[in-house]
Design an enzyme around this catalytic site. Structure first.
Site, PDB file in Angstrom:
ATOM      1  N   GLU A 135     -22.049  -7.344  -1.310  1.00 28.58           N
ATOM      2  CA  GLU A 135     -22.797  -6.088  -1.483  1.00 28.58           C
ATOM      3  C   GLU A 135     -23.382  -5.972  -2.896  1.00 28.58           C
ATOM      4  O   GLU A 135     -23.318  -4.916  -3.530  1.00 28.58           O
ATOM      5  CB  GLU A 135     -21.888  -4.892  -1.158  1.00 28.58           C
ATOM      6  CG  GLU A 135     -21.463  -4.896   0.305  1.00 28.58           C
ATOM      7  CD  GLU A 135     -20.674  -3.657   0.719  1.00 28.58           C
ATOM      8  OE1 GLU A 135     -20.750  -3.294   1.895  1.00 28.58           O
ATOM      9  OE2 GLU A 135     -19.988  -3.068  -0.146  1.00 28.58           O
ATOM     10  N   ASP A 184     -15.779  -3.884   9.105  1.00 26.73           N
ATOM     11  CA  ASP A 184     -15.552  -2.971   7.964  1.00 26.73           C
ATOM     12  C   ASP A 184     -14.824  -1.703   8.391  1.00 26.73           C
ATOM     13  O   ASP A 184     -15.448  -0.667   8.565  1.00 26.73           O
ATOM     14  CB  ASP A 184     -16.915  -2.605   7.362  1.00 26.73           C
ATOM     15  CG  ASP A 184     -16.767  -1.888   6.043  1.00 26.73           C
ATOM     16  OD1 ASP A 184     -17.747  -1.297   5.557  1.00 26.73           O
ATOM     17  OD2 ASP A 184     -15.641  -1.889   5.516  1.00 26.73           O
ATOM     18  N   GLU A 200     -13.115   6.688   5.689  1.00 33.54           N
ATOM     19  CA  GLU A 200     -14.578   6.517   5.502  1.00 33.54           C
ATOM     20  C   GLU A 200     -15.311   6.579   6.831  1.00 33.54           C
ATOM     21  O   GLU A 200     -16.414   7.094   6.929  1.00 33.54           O
ATOM     22  CB  GLU A 200     -14.821   5.173   4.835  1.00 33.54           C
ATOM     23  CG  GLU A 200     -16.274   4.788   4.782  1.00 33.54           C
ATOM     24  CD  GLU A 200     -16.495   3.410   4.177  1.00 33.54           C
ATOM     25  OE1 GLU A 200     -15.535   2.764   3.721  1.00 33.54           O
ATOM     26  OE2 GLU A 200     -17.668   2.991   4.143  1.00 33.54           O
TER      27      GLU A 200
HETATM   28  O1  GCW Z   1     -16.268  -0.065   3.408  1.00 30.69           O
HETATM   29  C1  GCW Z   1     -17.379  -0.496   2.688  1.00 30.69           C
HETATM   30  C2  GCW Z   1     -17.797   0.716   1.922  1.00 30.69           C
HETATM   31  C3  GCW Z   1     -18.098   0.486   0.468  1.00 30.69           C
HETATM   32  C4  GCW Z   1     -17.027  -0.409  -0.120  1.00 30.69           C
HETATM   33  C5  GCW Z   1     -17.090  -1.753   0.588  1.00 30.69           C
HETATM   34  C6  GCW Z   1     -15.966  -2.672   0.114  1.00 30.69           C
HETATM   35  C7  GCW Z   1     -16.108  -0.362  -2.340  1.00 30.69           C
HETATM   36  O2  GCW Z   1     -18.899   1.318   2.551  1.00 30.69           O
HETATM   37  O3  GCW Z   1     -18.115   1.745  -0.166  1.00 30.69           O
HETATM   38  O4  GCW Z   1     -17.251  -0.589  -1.520  1.00 30.69           O
HETATM   39  O5  GCW Z   1     -16.937  -1.615   1.981  1.00 30.69           O
HETATM   40  O6  GCW Z   1     -14.959  -2.759   0.833  1.00 30.69           O
HETATM   41  O7  GCW Z   1     -16.131  -3.291  -0.931  1.00 30.69           O
END
Ligand code: GCW
Length: 680
Positions: free
Chosen positions: A271, A344, A372
């Protein structure tokens, strides 16, 4: 008529305690000081002067109303690790441990038995933690915002540190020690390099000093480009000497200030975060450089496998493709941190195929406690069943029975150091976690990190009894509600294997139609649901993306065949016609409608249950939870209507008439754009 002077005094003394108990700030630690006459009839014996041992004695001295306890450290009992033994009867109890921290964990175990009214007539128990390192990850930024945090700002008051220590630091440490958590990463994995400056290391030192007597070690998320960003090196290439020397110098400075520093957590080449691949190097090159710097001090590198790039390849396959070829190339003080699912932290995912695919590299699970994708701190979703689903998932890494728990706890691959982690849901809200019931998820992670064989029911019951009431009229219905709540959230959000169809950016609420101009396809809902007039779902079979091939047999064949794929993961692995006959005899479309409808009705049932329990709960917490359940009930209908009305534009089939009718217009729902800037 004014209250008599002494009544006034009584109120002044008692009120804060009462108010204190009502806002949830005490978590599960609502011990009552033992009465003097009871304390005088028993002894809490201890010879060892270690601060942690003395802390254990003090906790028992203050709150234990049972018989005499003799505490003893037997350094020879190495096999106990940080664990303990408790033997005893009504006449007296022996609490033994190999290390001082074992006495503290044993003390909290005894207090837990007392608070939950457990039968203590004949105690003979031995507890040895399943994981050596039981660690919280705080995605806390240095500006005190918390990424994916829904309980207020970060606990760490950086501007006041190191001079001023918030009382919440010790309260946090005590809460963690009471559930066996022994490590924490203070800062976000999207790490600011600034945390590694001398100024911040001194601040971290002050926090570490508060945590130490509770057996909690501090780790930091390290930004891979710190050498370049902080000290202007030409680059941060892990194979170049100046970069290696920078880390060696930095690590030496940290250990001069914090001798028991745990190590680094690293999000690299993920990311947009910097990493070794920026220099044509591998994850192993990057992790090993940091590992070599930490090795002399016993420090660890927790290197994240959360990597994926916007290529034509199925996102769910990419971590496996990047890391399996590196198996065995990491130093022995590197542990690969792997999310429980391939994408995720979705409400439901199949187990990540990476677990068990790497047989020469220690792996640790990364769970997400903060919600989240599960309604932030508005939805009651008890996560122990989700954690257990992963822990108990068989990877077949070493034949049947090689569950994720067994792959990560060292029992299968004899790893030197084992760890388990979770992204914290903690902030400075009075009740620490935003929703009173979200405390149960922090609690559940700690208890499962200590003993991954505990059941979700037992953990829920322990938490309810300590946090609310021992009255069976309260415990049973609340335990049932908690035990249903994860499936209920899956039902009203993403049933049958649907995933990643939430709103872009903040991730709160449904947006299956989501589209961001120029956004990455692998951040778009349609990438995951692929709805069309034929059907819905992601074809990950051998005829599709082939992600199933990353699983060992028999998982691979089971997932690959439509008729054998578990229905709760059907649309994760298959693109299924709307008219497909489900096991229930219903079409896929009708089944989907039934799940969404059931989710809505079960949240409403939670509201009814909670209202009947008003007599058992203090007013403030009762009303706090009642309000949250109203939000959750509203959101469940929002999710149901958005998803059914949107998918119906493809299926063109009627919503079964026994299902509650939509009350929203799809066009109106598509206009909703929540402004949640600080949640991004
Ligand atoms: O879950 C996703 C989230 C991001 C997070 C990323 C990660 C800290 O949307 O906010 O960043 O994964 O796990 O690195």
């Amino acid at each position: 008529m004014f209250p008599r002077k002494k009544h006034l005094l009584f109120l002044i003394v008692l009120l804060p305690f009462l108010a204190h108990a009502q806002e949830g700030s005490q978590l599960w630690l609502r011990y009552k000081p033992v009465e003097k006459h009871i304390a005088s009839q028993r002894r809490i014996g201890l010879r060892d002067q270690h601060k942690t041992a003395q802390l254990a004695r003090k906790e028992l001295e203050r709150y234990w109303s049972g018989p005499t306890i003799e505490m003893h450290i037997d350094k020879g009992a190495k096999r106990l690790k940080e664990g303990y033994q408790i033997k005893g009867s009504a006449s007296g109890i022996h609490l033994n441990a190999a290390e001082p921290i074992g006495l503290l964990y044993g003390a909290y175990h005894l207090l837990r038995l007392q608070e939950t009214k457990a039968d203590m007539r004949n105690l003979f128990l031995e507890e040895i933690p399943d994981y050596d390192i039981r660690i919280l990850n705080h995605w806390d930024n240095l500006d005190r915002t918390v990424e994916r945090g829904y309980a207020g700002y970060s606990l760490w008051l950086w501007d006041e540190l190191p001079g001023k220590l918030s009382p919440r630091y010790e309260q946090y440490a005590r809460a963690n020690a009471s559930i066996g958590i022994n490590a924490t990463v203070l800062n976000n994995v999207n790490a600011s390099p600034e945390i590694l400056t001398s100024e911040y290391i001194v601040k971290v030192k002050a926090i570490a000093a508060v945590f130490r007597k509770y057996g909690i070690k501090v780790y930091l998320s390290a930004n891979f480009s710190a050498p370049k960003v902080l000290d202007g090196l030409a680059d941060s290439d892990p194979l170049r000497k100046p970069v290696q020397q920078w880390w060696e110098t930095k690590v030496k400075e940290i250990y001069q200030q914090i001798p028991d520093f745990g190590g680094f957590l690293v999000k690299a080449n993920s990311e947009g975060q910097p990493g070794p691949q920026d220099y044509g190097r591998t994850h192993a090159d990057g992790a090993n450089m940091l590992a070599d710097a930490l090795k002399p001090y016993g420090g660890l590198v927790m290197w994240r496998a959360f990597v994926y790039n916007p290529t034509a390849e199925d996102r769910a396959k990419q971590a496996y493709q990047e890391f399996v070829p590196l198996d065995g190339e990491f130093r022995d003080n590197v542990i690969i941190q792997i999310k429980n699912g391939p994408i995720d932290f979705q409400p439901r995912e199949p187990v990540t195929p990476l677990f068990g695919a790497m047989t020469h590299t220690p792996q640790m699970i990364e769970f997400q406690i903060t919600q989240e994708y599960l309604g932030f701190s508005n939805h009651l979703v008890y996560l122990a069943p989700l954690f257990k689903e992963t822990l108990d998932s068989d990877t077949y890494a070493n034949g049947p029975g090689t569950t994720v728990a067994r792959v990560t706890d060292g029992s299968t691959f004899k790893n030197k150091k084992t760890a388990i982690s979770a992204v914290a849901n903690i902030g400075e809200d009075a009740n620490w976690t935003g929703h009173d019931f979200a405390q149960a998820n922090w609690y559940a992670f700690g208890r499962l990190a200590w003993n991954h064989q505990l059941s979700s029911e037992q953990i829920a019951e322990e938490w309810i009894r300590q946090t609310f009431s021992n009255d069976a009229q309260f415990v049973l219905p609340v335990r049932q509600m908690m035990m249903r709540s994860r499936e209920v959230a899956v039902d009203y959000m993403m049933p049958l294997g649907l995933h990643h169809i939430f709103a872009y950016g903040h991730h709160y609420g449904p947006e299956p139609w989501g589209e961001m101009e120029g956004g990455r396809p692998d951040w778009m809902p349609w990438y995951y649901h692929n709805a069309d007039t034929v059907g819905v779902g992601f074809d990950r079979t051998t005829a599709g993306s082939g992600a199933v091939s990353q699983y060992k047999e028999p998982l691979r064949s089971t997932f690959n065949k439509l008729e054998s794929c578990p229905e709760n993961l059907l649309l994760w692995f298959h693109h299924v016609p709307w008219t497909h006959r489900m096991k229930s005899g219903r079409t896929l479309w009708d089944e989907l409608c039934m799940h969404y409808d059931r989710g809505v009705h079960e949240v409403r049932a939670f509201q009814k249950v909670w209202d009947t329990l008003q007599p058992y709960v203090d007013k403030q917490r009762f009303e706090q939870v009642q309000s949250k359940l109203k939000i959750q009930a509203k959101d469940a209908v929002w999710w149901k209507d958005a998803c059914l009305l949107y998918f119906q534009t493809f299926s063109k089939m009627p919503i079964p008439y026994q299902v509650e009718r939509p009350i929203h217009e799809l066009q109106e729902l598509k206009k909703i754009k929540l402004d949640m800037k600080h949640h991004n």
